[in-house]
Design an enzyme around this catalytic site. Structure first.
Site, PDB file in Angstrom:
ATOM      1  N   GLU A  96     -65.959  61.408  12.363  1.00 53.79           N
ATOM      2  CA  GLU A  96     -66.336  62.663  11.705  1.00 53.79           C
ATOM      3  C   GLU A  96     -67.735  62.525  11.117  1.00 53.79           C
ATOM      4  O   GLU A  96     -68.109  61.466  10.602  1.00 53.79           O
ATOM      5  CB  GLU A  96     -65.326  62.988  10.603  1.00 53.79           C
ATOM      6  CG  GLU A  96     -65.486  64.352   9.966  1.00 53.79           C
ATOM      7  CD  GLU A  96     -64.321  64.680   9.028  1.00 53.79           C
ATOM      8  OE1 GLU A  96     -64.604  65.284   7.967  1.00 53.79           O
ATOM      9  OE2 GLU A  96     -63.167  64.327   9.334  1.00 53.79           O
ATOM     10  N   ASP A  98     -70.134  64.852   8.519  1.00 49.98           N
ATOM     11  CA  ASP A  98     -69.920  65.980   7.604  1.00 49.98           C
ATOM     12  C   ASP A  98     -71.173  66.497   6.923  1.00 49.98           C
ATOM     13  O   ASP A  98     -71.951  65.725   6.356  1.00 49.98           O
ATOM     14  CB  ASP A  98     -68.985  65.565   6.455  1.00 49.98           C
ATOM     15  CG  ASP A  98     -67.565  65.322   6.893  1.00 49.98           C
ATOM     16  OD1 ASP A  98     -67.180  65.809   7.960  1.00 49.98           O
ATOM     17  OD2 ASP A  98     -66.835  64.645   6.152  1.00 49.98           O
ATOM     18  N   GLU A 100     -71.018  69.265   3.859  1.00 48.54           N
ATOM     19  CA  GLU A 100     -70.200  70.130   3.009  1.00 48.54           C
ATOM     20  C   GLU A 100     -71.080  70.654   1.872  1.00 48.54           C
ATOM     21  O   GLU A 100     -71.847  69.886   1.274  1.00 48.54           O
ATOM     22  CB  GLU A 100     -68.990  69.379   2.436  1.00 48.54           C
ATOM     23  CG  GLU A 100     -68.000  68.940   3.488  1.00 48.54           C
ATOM     24  CD  GLU A 100     -66.770  68.273   2.900  1.00 48.54           C
ATOM     25  OE1 GLU A 100     -65.698  68.355   3.504  1.00 48.54           O
ATOM     26  OE2 GLU A 100     -66.897  67.652   1.811  1.00 48.54           O
ATOM     27  N   HIS A 113     -73.029  67.676   0.324  1.00 49.89           N
ATOM     28  CA  HIS A 113     -72.247  66.447   0.455  1.00 49.89           C
ATOM     29  C   HIS A 113     -72.256  66.022   1.911  1.00 49.89           C
ATOM     30  O   HIS A 113     -71.920  66.814   2.797  1.00 49.89           O
ATOM     31  CB  HIS A 113     -70.815  66.714  -0.015  1.00 49.89           C
ATOM     32  CG  HIS A 113     -69.881  65.553   0.112  1.00 49.89           C
ATOM     33  ND1 HIS A 113     -69.642  64.677  -0.919  1.00 49.89           N
ATOM     34  CD2 HIS A 113     -69.108  65.125   1.145  1.00 49.89           C
ATOM     35  CE1 HIS A 113     -68.762  63.769  -0.531  1.00 49.89           C
ATOM     36  NE2 HIS A 113     -68.433  64.016   0.714  1.00 49.89           N
ATOM     37  N   THR A 114     -72.657  64.775   2.198  1.00 55.55           N
ATOM     38  CA  THR A 114     -72.644  64.244   3.563  1.00 55.55           C
ATOM     39  C   THR A 114     -71.772  62.998   3.620  1.00 55.55           C
ATOM     40  O   THR A 114     -71.647  62.261   2.641  1.00 55.55           O
ATOM     41  CB  THR A 114     -74.065  63.895   4.051  1.00 55.55           C
ATOM     42  OG1 THR A 114     -74.587  62.803   3.273  1.00 55.55           O
ATOM     43  CG2 THR A 114     -74.998  65.094   3.938  1.00 55.55           C
ATOM     44  N   LYS A 124     -68.703  56.857   2.958  1.00 62.18           N
ATOM     45  CA  LYS A 124     -70.153  56.661   3.096  1.00 62.18           C
ATOM     46  C   LYS A 124     -70.885  57.904   2.594  1.00 62.18           C
ATOM     47  O   LYS A 124     -71.780  58.443   3.251  1.00 62.18           O
ATOM     48  CB  LYS A 124     -70.509  56.341   4.537  1.00 62.18           C
ATOM     49  CG  LYS A 124     -69.902  55.016   5.008  1.00 62.18           C
ATOM     50  CD  LYS A 124     -70.132  54.777   6.482  1.00 62.18           C
ATOM     51  CE  LYS A 124     -69.566  53.416   6.886  1.00 62.18           C
ATOM     52  NZ  LYS A 124     -68.107  53.333   6.670  1.00 62.18           N
TER      53      LYS A 124
END
Length: 288
Positions: A96, A98, A100, A113-114, A124
């Site tokens: 995944e 991300d 966010e 948010h990553t 991470k």
């Protein structure tokens, strides 16, 4: 053989690049009518109320590529809401990547948010503020994923690079599982805004985020990606294939340093309380 494997995986896919069309490239998967395709397929809105959020996904799965979308986030009091743009495989040990966007009270900034998961392992996280109001206009968010690295970009400015150092540090990197693109808008007021201290104000519902210019330039899983020869891959066009080996040039590294110095607000690599036995191995190597 390990070094050859990522290239072979690319060659087992079909290259895909086309202008944005949500009717063609995406499907609304949940929300009971709260997701709507607009402007003849050029845009898509997601809404959230106190009954449900909504979401969509790409019709195809991809093994490496560049994924771009323009997004205008929930305006005003967006506390408790989470708007997402991410890639994910399915099943146990999933991969995944991300983006966010965590909402906030009126006048307070969004948090970006990553995170990266590989073989089911995440943890991470890096979080950022933005240098603009992401709810007042559309901005472009991009994930570039090739066998060497993952680059997160905002308006084509790199904000984070996660390198494939699995052979050096043992840190898993997503190289073998095809992923779909997912986007959603949902309520997470138990954690999203100031650690859950600020709750969603349902009198402001419905909350709406709008996506447009959904562009994918990558390899669709399950078929041959080009002929496999270097000459034919180059002939497909430099703009279409830069993502296969793209990294950061000197200008990109300077922009990344600017973001990481001025706008990062959390980096798991700096969280000594979280890792009392020492920071993860990949954190000991250069971020740039």
């Amino acid at each position: 053989m390990a070094k050859i494997l990522p290239l072979l995986l690319i060659l087992l896919c079909i290259s895909y690049s086309a202008s944005a069309d949500f009717y063609r490239d995406a499907e609304i998967t949940w929300g009971d009518g709260r997701g709507k395709i607009l402007e003849g397929g050029r845009a898509l809105s997601l809404s959230l109320d106190n009954y449900s959020g909504s979401g969509f996904q790409s019709k195809n799965e991809y093994l490496f590529g560049r994924f771009d979308i323009q997004l205008k986030l929930v305006p005003g009091n967006s506390a408790g809401t989470v708007t997402t743009f991410f890639l994910s495989s399915q099943g146990a040990g999933h991969d995944e990547i991300d983006f966010e966007f965590l909402g906030n009270a009126t006048g307070e900034p969004y948090t970006v948010h990553t995170n990266v998961y590989a073989k089911g392992k995440g943890d991470k996280e890096q979080q950022f503020r933005l240098w603009f109001d992401p709810s007042s206009a559309y901005h472009t968010y991009s994930i570039l994923w090739n066998p060497q690295r993952i680059i997160f970009l905002v308006d084509n400015i790199p904000i984070r690079v996660f390198n494939n150092e699995e052979a050096i540090t043992g840190t898993p990197f997503p190289t073998s599982q095809a992923m779909r693109v997912y986007c959603s808008l949902w309520n997470a007021d138990d954690w999203a805004t100031q650690g859950g201290r600020v709750k969603t104000d349902w009198t402001k519902a419905p909350f709406v985020a709008t996506y447009r210019n959904f562009n994918i330039n990558g390899c669709v899983a399950g078929s041959q990606c080009g002929s496999g020869s270097d000459s034919n891959m180059k002939a497909e066009g430099a703009n279409n294939n830069n993502w296969r080996t793209q990294g950061l040039d000197a200008n990109g590294r300077n922009r990344l340093r600017w973001v990481q110095q001025k706008y990062i607000i959390y980096n798991y690599c700096s969280d000594s309380k979280r890792f009392p036995q020492g920071i993860p191995a990949e954190c000991k190597r250069s971020r740039f």
